[in-house]
Design a protein around this motif. Structure first.
Motif, short mmCIF file in Angstrom:
data_model
loop_
_atom_site.label_atom_id
_atom_site.label_comp_id
_atom_site.label_asym_id
_atom_site.label_seq_id
_atom_site.Cartn_x
_atom_site.Cartn_y
_atom_site.Cartn_z
N PHE A 87 8.86 -31.77 -23.26
CA PHE A 87 8.97 -32.83 -22.24
C PHE A 87 10.20 -32.56 -21.40
CE2 PHE A 87 5.49 -35.56 -23.41
CZ PHE A 87 5.16 -35.04 -24.64
N ASP A 88 10.08 -31.58 -20.50
CA ASP A 88 11.23 -31.14 -19.73
C ASP A 88 10.96 -31.29 -18.22
OD1 ASP A 88 9.32 -29.20 -19.34
OD2 ASP A 88 10.38 -27.64 -20.47
N ASP A 89 11.90 -30.83 -17.42
CA ASP A 89 11.77 -30.95 -15.97
C ASP A 89 10.54 -30.21 -15.44
OD1 ASP A 89 13.96 -32.53 -15.87
OD2 ASP A 89 15.35 -30.95 -15.24
N GLU A 90 10.21 -29.11 -16.09
CA GLU A 90 9.05 -28.34 -15.65
C GLU A 90 7.76 -29.17 -15.81
OE1 GLU A 90 8.81 -24.44 -17.49
OE2 GLU A 90 6.72 -24.27 -16.82
N LEU A 91 7.68 -29.87 -16.96
CA LEU A 91 6.53 -30.75 -17.19
C LEU A 91 6.48 -31.84 -16.12
CD1 LEU A 91 4.20 -31.91 -19.07
CD2 LEU A 91 5.99 -33.40 -20.00
N ARG A 92 7.64 -32.46 -15.86
CA ARG A 92 7.67 -33.56 -14.89
C ARG A 92 7.35 -33.07 -13.47
NH1 ARG A 92 11.16 -35.26 -19.00
NH2 ARG A 92 12.94 -34.04 -18.25
N ALA A 93 7.75 -31.85 -13.16
CA ALA A 93 7.40 -31.28 -11.85
C ALA A 93 5.89 -31.08 -11.75
CB ALA A 93 8.12 -29.95 -11.65
#
Lengths: 166, 173
Positions: free
Chosen positions: A24-30
């Protein structure tokens, strides 16, 4: 933020069981932002799932708030969703971004209780009903490699709309 | 440009008509488009779109052996093959009541007057010979909204026909 290409049937990526999200990191949120932009930027739709843009991940977005006068939870990001409980069955008309130019009748549970993680990894539990419950079940199907085509019931002679709650 | 024809085939129903006709069309170089078959009062009826490079006469000759063997009536028209442009219906209307002459005319005239465009219609005469009942399902687009339809249908309802109007909320996901 960018719009992603929607894959359409018979692309084999639509029939694969998607993989659970672990990071659940920034890449997922992007990616969630891009997926949402794709849902809102294309033909009118109230939900989208990652396999519809060719990503085998258990991520779905649902937002039925554009429909007037129905119960809803607004914008929903459903990651690794599981249906805990389903009841009733209702026939309703569905279409799909991945199946252009076709709509058909599908039987769905009238109410579902669903657990899912949001894009920050927090666990949520929802009780959905009616149109929103239908949208959530349609998107969870995508995560399991199923399309509404797999669940079509006859359009002819279908009964007057009725709700059956057990 | 692709050349499309609408084939209408009618006859006494018997098993195997669709298989035989469509196989003949396929073997003769046709590509089928959309089709709708219904058994109406025991009669076989089908309308099917066929893409074919030859003429109407050639198509008729292709099917002649089956038309003769199965005692069918065949009608062919040249058409525009507008595929991939389905109109999504927004309203479903169900009608039922004791059968009598004029139900379809009254209901559809009321609907047309209220701006409704019929996309799909099917009806059955059910019940018994002594007490026939009429059941009809219509789907289409209510260009002027559901309230206008409800108002227009009041008169039909007063004459003893049950008419139910249900919005079709298509969920696109």
């Amino acid at each position: 933020m960018s719009l992603l290409d929607v894959v359409t049937y018979p692309d084999p990526r639509l029939t694969q069981k998607a993989i659970a999200v672990a990071q659940f990191d920034d890449e997922l949120r992007a990616f969630v932002r891009d997926l949402e932009a794709t849902m809102r930027g294309g033909p009118p739709s109230v939900g989208i799932a990652a396999p519809q843009v060719g990503r085998s991940l258990r991520i779905a977005i649902v937002d039925v708030s554009v429909k007037p006068n129905i119960a809803h939870h607004g914008r929903l990001v459903l990651i690794n969703p599981e249906i805990l409980h389903a009841e009733g069955s209702v026939v309703g008309r569905e279409g799909c971004l991945s199946v252009p130019d076709y709509t058909g009748n599908v039987m769905r549970a009238g109410r579902v209780e669903v657990t899912a993680l949001d894009e920050y990894g927090s666990e949520m539990i929802y009780a959905f009903e009616g149109f929103e419950a239908r949208a959530v079940q349609h998107e969870i199907d995508h995560l399991n490699g199923l399309l509404f085509l797999d669940r079509l019931v006859s359009r002819r002679n279908d009964l007057f709309r009725r709700k059956v709650y057990k | 440009m692709q050349q499309w024809f609408m084939l209408t085939v009618v006859g006494k129903d018997q098993p195997g008509i669709v298989a035989r006709v469509t196989t003949r069309l396929f073997d003769g170089g046709c590509n089928l488009g959309e089709a709708s078959m219904a058994r109406l009062g025991g009669n076989f009826t089908i309308m099917l779109m066929a893409q074919y490079d030859g003429s109407i006469d050639a198509l008729r000759r292709l099917l002649a052996p089956d038309v003769a063997a199965l005692n069918l009536h065949l009608h062919i028209d040249g058409i525009d093959g507008h595929l991939h442009a389905h109109v999504v219906p927004d309203t479903r209307i169900s009608v039922f009541g004791a059968d009598r002459a004029g139900i379809v005319a009254q209901v559809t005239t009321a609907l047309a007057g209220a701006g409704f465009n019929v996309l799909d219609l099917e009806s059955d005469v059910a019940g018994t010979e002594r007490q026939p009942i009429y059941v009809m399902h219509i789907e289409g687009c209510a260009a002027r909204g559901v309230d206008a339809l409800e108002q227009a249908l009041e008169k039909v309802r007063r004459e003893g026909v049950e008419v139910r109007l249900v919005p079709i909320d298509t969920m696109i996901g």
